[in-house]
Design an enzyme around this catalytic site. Structure first.
Site, mmCIF file in Angstrom:
data_model
loop_
_atom_site.group_PDB
_atom_site.id
_atom_site.type_symbol
_atom_site.label_atom_id
_atom_site.label_comp_id
_atom_site.label_asym_id
_atom_site.label_seq_id
_atom_site.Cartn_x
_atom_site.Cartn_y
_atom_site.Cartn_z
ATOM 1 N N ARG A 32 -4.353 23.413 -33.596
ATOM 2 C CA ARG A 32 -2.951 23.827 -33.572
ATOM 3 C C ARG A 32 -2.640 24.764 -34.722
ATOM 4 O O ARG A 32 -1.518 25.242 -34.842
ATOM 5 C CB ARG A 32 -2.041 22.597 -33.642
ATOM 6 C CG ARG A 32 -2.055 21.818 -32.344
ATOM 7 C CD ARG A 32 -1.147 20.605 -32.373
ATOM 8 N NE ARG A 32 -1.169 19.953 -31.065
ATOM 9 C CZ ARG A 32 -0.798 18.707 -30.847
ATOM 10 N NH1 ARG A 32 -0.362 17.968 -31.848
ATOM 11 N NH2 ARG A 32 -0.846 18.201 -29.633
ATOM 12 N N GLU A 44 -10.455 23.290 -26.102
ATOM 13 C CA GLU A 44 -10.117 22.772 -24.775
ATOM 14 C C GLU A 44 -11.348 22.304 -24.017
ATOM 15 O O GLU A 44 -11.302 21.298 -23.309
ATOM 16 C CB GLU A 44 -9.365 23.832 -23.966
ATOM 17 C CG GLU A 44 -7.971 24.150 -24.499
ATOM 18 C CD GLU A 44 -7.049 22.934 -24.520
ATOM 19 O OE1 GLU A 44 -7.345 21.933 -23.844
ATOM 20 O OE2 GLU A 44 -6.036 22.992 -25.243
ATOM 21 N N THR A 50 -12.651 13.915 -23.306
ATOM 22 C CA THR A 50 -13.124 13.481 -24.614
ATOM 23 C C THR A 50 -11.941 13.320 -25.560
ATOM 24 O O THR A 50 -11.045 14.159 -25.579
ATOM 25 C CB THR A 50 -14.117 14.506 -25.194
ATOM 26 O OG1 THR A 50 -15.116 14.787 -24.208
ATOM 27 C CG2 THR A 50 -14.792 13.970 -26.440
ATOM 28 N N TYR A 127 -7.162 23.044 -15.257
ATOM 29 C CA TYR A 127 -6.568 22.585 -16.505
ATOM 30 C C TYR A 127 -6.805 23.576 -17.638
ATOM 31 O O TYR A 127 -5.870 24.027 -18.306
ATOM 32 C CB TYR A 127 -7.098 21.202 -16.921
ATOM 33 C CG TYR A 127 -6.767 20.954 -18.376
ATOM 34 C CD1 TYR A 127 -5.483 20.581 -18.737
ATOM 35 C CD2 TYR A 127 -7.699 21.225 -19.375
ATOM 36 C CE1 TYR A 127 -5.136 20.441 -20.074
ATOM 37 C CE2 TYR A 127 -7.365 21.098 -20.708
ATOM 38 C CZ TYR A 127 -6.083 20.703 -21.049
ATOM 39 O OH TYR A 127 -5.736 20.602 -22.361
ATOM 40 N N ASP A 145 -3.460 17.380 -17.041
ATOM 41 C CA ASP A 145 -4.600 16.578 -17.475
ATOM 42 C C ASP A 145 -4.235 15.110 -17.273
ATOM 43 O O ASP A 145 -3.203 14.796 -16.675
ATOM 44 C CB ASP A 145 -4.954 16.882 -18.933
ATOM 45 C CG ASP A 145 -3.929 16.296 -19.886
ATOM 46 O OD1 ASP A 145 -2.772 16.115 -19.477
ATOM 47 O OD2 ASP A 145 -4.293 15.986 -21.032
ATOM 48 N N CYS A 206 8.155 2.775 -24.775
ATOM 49 C CA CYS A 206 9.364 3.424 -24.275
ATOM 50 C C CYS A 206 10.484 3.463 -25.327
ATOM 51 O O CYS A 206 11.340 4.356 -25.290
ATOM 52 C CB CYS A 206 9.855 2.730 -23.014
ATOM 53 S SG CYS A 206 8.656 2.761 -21.655
#
Length: 368
Positions: A32, A44, A50, A127, A145, A206
């Site tokens: 990132r 990716e 993985t 993906y 994904d 949640c």
DNA sequence: AATCCGGGGAG
DNA sequence: CTCCCAGGATT
């Protein structure tokens, strides 16, 4: 006939809630911190099936050794497989290498920047094409994904089997309807991050979820029953016999064919035992096209290794012994090459985790 | 649509 | 033990 795309919740409030949460709570992951398409593509591919924590050290080592797509394209495949050793799904590494050459030779060293262009590269499916197009190039591309399947099936209360077919296609439709024109990469990562850290498979958290008030699955009280996934088939048993043969501080390794299981990787050679026969050193030698004169003295049973793959459960009887002085080192039947490798050099070889287990059973450790 | 293809972490 | 993970290729 019900709508293909559920109409709850509405896209805009959902996007706002998730992106605000992501901006505040996202993990600082290595990939990132870059917008280099090569680095993002590498991450990716490594992340396919993985976990993030598994990938991080491999990603760092790989980028240090191969900082650009050109350096990867020019590297020997065996070196790339060595760098990949232990990550699994070794076809990914072969395709990664092939794609690097493809980018160098067919695309002037520059990555395609569209979904269709990316789909033309080896090892890039729906993906990964969506991921690279949106994250590296800012394209308004969707992606699905395992995380996205789980998050969207819960938020939109999709009760179909989403392992494949129409159910999975429905998730893709929802994902495509949600992708914003601007900031698709951030949106896609927010969706995946939520699935990885909050909307987890068992016992979703949640109370911490920024979308809980918008979640149709939760509103119906069915969030824990989603996603609905058809059961996978259990791995089939496969019995083998392996040979760990040593000579002068070296051990015999063989290279597997590049197609198929463990393709291109090195290991102590082994053969499958048909039916319910007992493990037998004679069958082992015959199966490898070796003779008794290739071995000095008798082979000793060192023990059994069990190793589970996606579709096979390998149970391997490991025999150890000495390779005779006059034995010629050549590829056993079923292998493409053979070498005597010094024990202290095993750490620099393309060994699968399975191969390491077999070696360990014969009391050979691999220093890393 | 079904199979094949690794390895490991979590419950 | 079971489940499943930032899936894709092959048949």
């Amino acid at each position: 006939m019900p709508d293909e795309i559920p109409n709850k919740p509405r896209p805009e409030p959902l996007r706002r809630a998730l992106i605000a949460w992501y901006d505040a709570e996202k993990r600082a992951l290595p990939w990132r911190a870059t917008r280099d398409p090569y680095a993002i593509w590498l991450s990716e591919v490594m992340l396919q099936q993985t976990r993030v924590e598994t990938v991080i050290p491999y990603y760092a080592r790989f980028l240090a050794s191969y900082p650009t797509v050109a350096t990867l394209a020019d590297a020997p495949l065996d070196d790339v497989l060595t760098m990949w050793a232990g990550l699994g799904y070794y076809r990914r590494a072969r395709m990664l290498h092939a794609t690097a050459a493809q980018v160098r030779d067919d695309h002037a060293g520059v990555f395609p920047d569209t979904v269709d262009g990316l789909r033309g590269l080896h090892g890039i499916g729906p993906y990964t094409a969506g991921a690279v197009a949106s994250i590296a190039f800012g394209r308004a591309a969707a992606l699905v994904d395992g995380n996205v399947v789980r998050v969207l099936s819960r938020i939109f209360a999709v009760e179909d089997d989403v392992r494949g077919g129409a159910g999975l296609a429905r998730i893709w439709k929802i994902a495509e309807a949600l992708v914003p024109e601007e900031g698709a990469g951030t949106w896609n990562q927010a969706l995946m991050e939520l699935g990885a850290t909050v909307c987890v498979p068992r016992d979703p958290r949640c109370l911490l979820c920024p979308a809980s008030a918008l979640c149709e699955g939760r509103a119906r009280g069915i969030e824990k029953t989603l996603p609905k996934l058809a059961a996978k088939t259990k791995p089939l048993g496969e019995r083998r016999v392996a040979l760990v043969a040593q000579r002068d501080g070296q051990v015999l390794l063989a290279r597997r064919p590049e197609a198929g299981r463990f393709g291109g990787m090195w290991e102590p050679p082994s053969v499958e035992i048909p039916g319910k026969d007992d493990p037998d050193p004679a069958v082992l030698l015959e199966g490898l096209s070796l003779t008794k004169s290739d071995v000095a003295g008798a082979l000793a049973l060192a023990g059994e290794v069990v190793h589970v793959l996606s579709h096979r459960r390998l149970a391997v009887a490991v025999y150890s012994g000495a390779l005779s002085a006059r034995a010629k080192v050549r590829a056993p039947a079923g292998y493409t090459a053979a070498e005597l490798v010094p024990l202290e050099a095993l750490g620099k070889r393309a060994l699968t985790t399975f191969a390491r287990k077999v070696l360990a059973k014969a009391r050979i450790g691999v220093a890393t």
